[in-house]
Design a protein around this motif. Sequence first.
Motif, short mmCIF file in Angstrom:
data_model
loop_
_atom_site.label_atom_id
_atom_site.label_comp_id
_atom_site.label_asym_id
_atom_site.label_seq_id
_atom_site.Cartn_x
_atom_site.Cartn_y
_atom_site.Cartn_z
N ILE A 95 0.87 -1.19 0.00
CA ILE A 95 0.00 0.00 0.00
C ILE A 95 0.90 1.23 0.00
O ILE A 95 1.39 1.67 1.03
N PRO A 97 1.18 5.09 -1.52
CA PRO A 97 0.51 6.17 -2.25
C PRO A 97 1.41 6.76 -3.34
O PRO A 97 2.64 6.77 -3.20
N GLN A 99 2.21 9.64 -4.14
CA GLN A 99 3.14 10.73 -3.83
C GLN A 99 4.43 10.25 -3.19
O GLN A 99 5.37 11.01 -3.06
N PRO A 115 -1.37 -2.68 -5.38
CA PRO A 115 -2.44 -3.66 -5.58
C PRO A 115 -3.06 -3.51 -6.97
O PRO A 115 -3.30 -2.41 -7.43
N GLY A 116 -3.28 -4.63 -7.62
CA GLY A 116 -3.83 -4.58 -8.96
C GLY A 116 -2.78 -4.88 -10.02
O GLY A 116 -3.13 -5.20 -11.15
N SER A 118 -0.59 -7.03 -12.18
CA SER A 118 -0.76 -8.45 -12.46
C SER A 118 0.56 -9.18 -12.22
O SER A 118 1.64 -8.60 -12.32
N LEU A 119 0.45 -10.45 -11.88
CA LEU A 119 1.65 -11.24 -11.62
C LEU A 119 2.53 -11.27 -12.87
O LEU A 119 3.75 -11.16 -12.80
N ALA C 340 -6.80 0.12 -6.07
CA ALA C 340 -6.11 1.41 -6.10
C ALA C 340 -6.46 2.15 -7.39
O ALA C 340 -6.45 3.38 -7.42
N GLN C 341 -6.80 1.36 -8.43
CA GLN C 341 -7.19 1.98 -9.69
C GLN C 341 -8.64 2.45 -9.59
O GLN C 341 -9.47 1.76 -9.03
N GLU C 372 -8.87 3.41 1.39
CA GLU C 372 -8.14 2.54 2.32
C GLU C 372 -7.10 1.63 1.66
O GLU C 372 -6.22 1.11 2.33
N VAL C 373 -7.21 1.49 0.35
CA VAL C 373 -6.22 0.67 -0.34
C VAL C 373 -4.94 1.47 -0.60
O VAL C 373 -3.92 0.94 -1.00
N LEU C 374 -5.02 2.77 -0.33
CA LEU C 374 -3.88 3.65 -0.58
C LEU C 374 -3.23 4.17 0.69
O LEU C 374 -2.03 4.41 0.74
N GLN C 456 -5.71 -15.28 -7.64
CA GLN C 456 -4.85 -14.35 -8.38
C GLN C 456 -4.67 -14.82 -9.83
O GLN C 456 -4.66 -14.02 -10.76
N ASP C 460 -5.58 -12.82 -13.20
CA ASP C 460 -4.60 -12.60 -14.26
C ASP C 460 -5.10 -13.13 -15.60
O ASP C 460 -4.79 -12.58 -16.65
N VAL C 469 -8.99 -3.08 -12.95
CA VAL C 469 -7.73 -3.81 -12.78
C VAL C 469 -7.45 -4.70 -13.99
O VAL C 469 -6.40 -4.61 -14.61
N ALA C 477 -4.89 8.49 -14.17
CA ALA C 477 -4.98 8.26 -12.74
C ALA C 477 -5.99 9.22 -12.13
O ALA C 477 -6.08 10.37 -12.54
N MET C 482 -5.44 12.66 0.20
CA MET C 482 -5.01 11.59 1.09
C MET C 482 -4.50 12.11 2.43
O MET C 482 -3.97 13.21 2.52
N GLU C 484 -1.96 12.16 5.37
CA GLU C 484 -0.56 11.82 5.61
C GLU C 484 -0.27 11.88 7.10
O GLU C 484 -0.79 12.74 7.81
#
Lengths: 134, 328, 560
Positions: A95, A97, A99, A115-116, A118-119, C340-341, C372-374, C456, C460, C469, C477, C482, C484
Motif C-alpha cells: 500500500i 501512495p 506521492q 495492488p492490482g 498483475s503477476l 487502487a485503480q 483505504e487501499v492507498l 490471483q 490474471d 484492474v 490516474a 489523502m 498523511e
Amino acid sequence: MEDKKIRVMVAKPGLDGHDRGARVLARCFRDAGFEVIYTGCHQTPEQIVAAAIQEDVDLVGLSCLSGAHRYLFPRVVELLKQHGADDITVIGGGIIPDQDFQMLYDAGLKAIFTPGASLDSIVEWVKTNVKPMP
Amino acid sequence: MTPKQEDIEKAKRIRKGDVRTASRLIRNIEDQIPEAKTTIKHIFPHTGKAHIIGITGPPGAGKSTLADALIGSFREKNKTVGVLAVDPTSPFTGGALLGDRIRMQRHAEDHGVFVRSLATRGALGGLSKAVGDAVHVLDAMGKDIIIIETVGTGQQEVEIINHSHTVIVVLVPGMGDEIQAIKAGIMEIADIFVINKADRDGSRQLYAELMAMLDMANISSDGWRPPIIRIENVFEPISFQKKLEELSGKIEGHFQYLMDSQLLGDRLRRKSMMEINEALRASILEPVLKELAENGELEMMAEKLIQKKSDPYSLAEEIAGRYLKNVP
Amino acid sequence: MYFAEKILEESRELNQKWEDEVRRTVSSFPEQKARWSTVSDLEIRRLYTPEDIKDMDYARDIGVPGEYPFLRGNQSTGYRGRYWTFRMFSGMGSARDTNERWRMLLRQGQTGLSTAFDFPTLMGYDSDSPKARGEVGRCGVAIDTLEDFLALMEGIPMDKVTTSMTINPPATALWAMYCAAAELKGVPLGKIGGTIQNDMLKEFIAQKTFMCPPEPSVKLISDTVEFGTKHVPKWNPISISGYHIREAGSTAVQELAFTLRDGIEYVEDVIRRKGLSVDDFAPRLSFFFNSHIDFFEEICKMRAARRLWAKVMKDRFKAQNPRSMWMRFHTQTAGCSLTAQQPYNNIVRTAVEALAAVLGGTQSLHTNSLDEVLCLPSDHAVEIALRTQQIIAEETGVANTIDPLAGSYFVEALTNEMEEKAWEYIHKIDDMGGMIAAIEKGFPQLEIADAAYNFQKQIDSCEKTMVGVNKYITSEAQAIPMLEIDDKVEMEQISRLKAVRRKRDGKAHKKSMDDIRQACRKGKNVMPYCIEAVKNLASVQEICDVYREVYGEYRDPGLY
C-alpha cells in the motif's frame, strides 16, 4: 554445463503480517523458473540485507502494507550499499501512495508495484530488468 | 590482475570470512561456471577443520526448526556455524521455493552464522550437486560447525552420509507406514535419532519401534549405538532448552567417538572417494558426453542400437579407445 | 418436507420443459461463460427451484428470528428494534489525534468506537523499540502506557459508549488499560462495555500478528474470558474473526469453517482450563466476519454461520441458555476487494458489501473508506463510508422486515451447501486433533495459500473480473485527497514515553512486573496483575516481554 538461474528474495520488512501478496508472488516467481527465498514476516532491514547477501540474490522484492515503507525501503537500499551489494536490484510493493513513488525511486528502488499489478507484469519486469549475476 | 591472481585473492577473502565472495562462489558452483573450480583448488588445502552435521527426515518433521535451535546452541558456545539448506527444484518450471531459511532468519544478523539455501536442480538423493563444494567454502571460511539440511521428501536420502560426520534423523509420531518405508535406509545412516513432537499420540510406539530396530541391528561393527532424543514440544522454552542441550551433547559425543575410534578416518576416506569419483566424472565423462552430443555422434550411436547394428558395450569401448590413452 | 408433493410435481414438470428450452437456446446462443461461480469459486447453477430445498424442514432448519436455530437472526424484532451498530474502525498518529477523530465520528452519528492500533502496539513493542522504527502512529494509534490511553479516552463517556479494540497478542495489557482508565474515571467495571479482538488462532492462520506460541496464547485468552465472566460482564472478551482469514485469500467456506473451528477450540480451552460451564461465558463470545463482493455468497455465509454455531453450542457443548447459541457478529466490508485503480469505484463496492452484511443480519458494521487501499482514510472518505450505512438503514427500506431473503430457493440452497462444506472442514480439523494441531501441520495456512494463488491466477487470466484492474482499465490516474501521517509523530511519542519512564515509581513498577511473571509461571490469571501494572505505568512492551520470556516467542514458520 553452465546453468544460470535468477535468484530472488521476497521480503517483508516491518511489523505488519499481511503476507498474502508476498506469498502469492513467491509462488509466482517459482512458476516463472526463479529460485525464490522468502524471509517470512517481521524482518528488520538489517536481517533482510544480511540474508540477501548470504543468498547472493539478484533481486530483493519488498512488501509492506503498514505505511512504514518510507523508512524501511530506503533503509534496505542504503544497507545494501554499505555492504557493497548495491548491484542487487530492489523493488517494492504494497500500500504505497503515488506521492511516495518519487521518494522511493530517488532512494534507489527500481520499480514499485501496487495492488492490482498483475503477476505477469511483475515477472515480465524482472525478466527484462534482471540478469543473473555475475 | 591475472585470472590466477584473482582466484588466489578470492580464496584469501573467503578464508578471512568475506560473505559476499563466499556466497558468489557458491552461486558459481551451483551455476557450474568453470572458473569456480579454480577457486576451489585454492581453498581446498584449508578445509577439513569443521564438524559437519547432516539433518534428514520426512517433510514436516521439524528439520529447519531443529537446525535453527542448534545454531543457537552452538553460538552460545561461541562456535561459528554454516548452514546449507536444500529444497527441491520444480521439475516443471525449474523454479524453487527455498523455504528453510525462514526458520533460521533470527540469526541473519549474527556474523558467526552463514545460511545458504540450495535448490536440488535435478539432483536425486535429497541434496544438490553443489553441496560438496559449498561445504568446502564454508569450511574454508572457518566455520566450526556446518549443518546440511536435506530436502526431506520422505524418500531415502542416504546421500547425506557421504557429506557428514554426524547424521541426525528427525522423525515425528503418526507417520504411519512411512517409517516402514524409510526404516532400512535410515538405520544405516543415523548416528542420532530425534523424535520431534514427542508429546503426541504414537510417540511411545515410535520410540519402541526404533529401540527394537537398534537392538536387531548389528551395532558392534562400529560400536556406536545411536541415541534417541525425544523432544516433546519445541514451543515449551524450558523443556526444549534441556533437550537441546542433551542433543548437542550427543552430537559432540559422537564426534569425539569418531576421533577416538579412528572411525573419523573411515568417514573421511568415504567422503574423499565420493569426491574423487564425482570430480573424475565431471572432468572425464561430462566433456566427452558434451562433445558427442554436440557433434551428433551420440544420436548416431543410438540409431545404431535401434537398428541392431551394434551394442552399447562395443560402442563405449570404441569411444574409450579414442579418448583415453590407456584403456584397461 | 418443505413443499407439498403436488408443488414438487409441478415444479419438476415446469423445470423439464424449461431445461429443454434452455438447451435449444444455448445451442444457438451460447451463454457468456461455460462456468459460473462465486468469487470463492463455488459453482452456481443456472436456476434454483423447489427441488433444491425440498428436504428442508421449516421449523427445524429455518424457523423464526430469535429462536433456535437462529438462521434468521438472534433478535425477535430484527433491525426494527435497533439497527446494527455503526462502528467505524479508526485510529492514527498519537492518542490525541485519534481522540479528535473519535469525537468527530460520535458527533456525526456513529454509535460505537473501534480502535486501530499501530503495528508496534499490535505486536507488543514500545514506540522506542528498534523494531518500531518508521511504524509509530502510521497504521493506527500508538499506545505505550496508561497515560496515552487516558488521552485516547479524554471526554468519551465510558459508561455509555462501547469500544471495540482490535488488539491480539497484547490484548491483556490493553484491556487492563481500559479497565484502569474506567476505574480512574469512576466508572465501575460492571458498567463498561466493548470488545477486544483477542483471537490468536486466526493470527497463526492468517494475519501473522503473533508473539507467543499457540498454546500459551490460548491460555491468555482463557484468562480474559474468565476475568470478563466474573468482573466485566458486559464486555466481549473475544471476537472470533474470519475477517483476516478471508483477507489472506481464503474462500467464504474456509472463512466460515476456520472461524467456527477456532471458536470451538476456545470454548473447549475455557471449559477445560477454567472449569467454567459453557453457559457462564458463551453468551459473551462474539464473532467478526468479512463481507466480500459476492453478494449472495456473503448473505448465505452469515446465515449459515448463525445456524452452525447454534448447533455447535447445543449439540457439542450441550448449552442450555439460548443466548449461548447466539452468534453475534461484527462485519467489515472486504479491504481486499478494493482497488487502487479508479478508487471512487470503491464506494460502490463497499455499498454492495454493506448491503449484503445487513441482509445477512450483522449486529455491527464497519464500511471501508474509498481510499483505504492507498492510505489511512481521510475525514471526507470516512464520512462517505459512514453515510453509506445510514442510507442503507434509513432510506432503502431493507430493515423493514426481518431476513427478507429467507425461503428463496437459491439463498436457502446456497446456505445449506456452505454449511455442509464448512462441517466437512470442521470434522477434518477435529480428526487432526483440533485447531492448534492443524495449525502446527500448516493445514489452514496452506489451504488459504492455495485459494489465494488460485484467485490471483483467475484475475490474471481474466476468468474473474476486477473493474479497473483487468477490465475497463483507464490510463488516467484519479487523484484523491489523502491523509498523511507526520514523521514527527514518532519522535514526539518516544519523548512522551521517556518522560513516563522517568517519572514513574520504579519500585512499584518492578514489583508489579514480578507479579505478572509469577502469575505466568504459576498459571494464574494474569488480568488483575496487568491492571495493577498498567496503573504503575508499565508499558505494553514491558508486559509483553514478560510473556515472551516465560512462554517463548513464536516466529513465522513461513508456509506458502
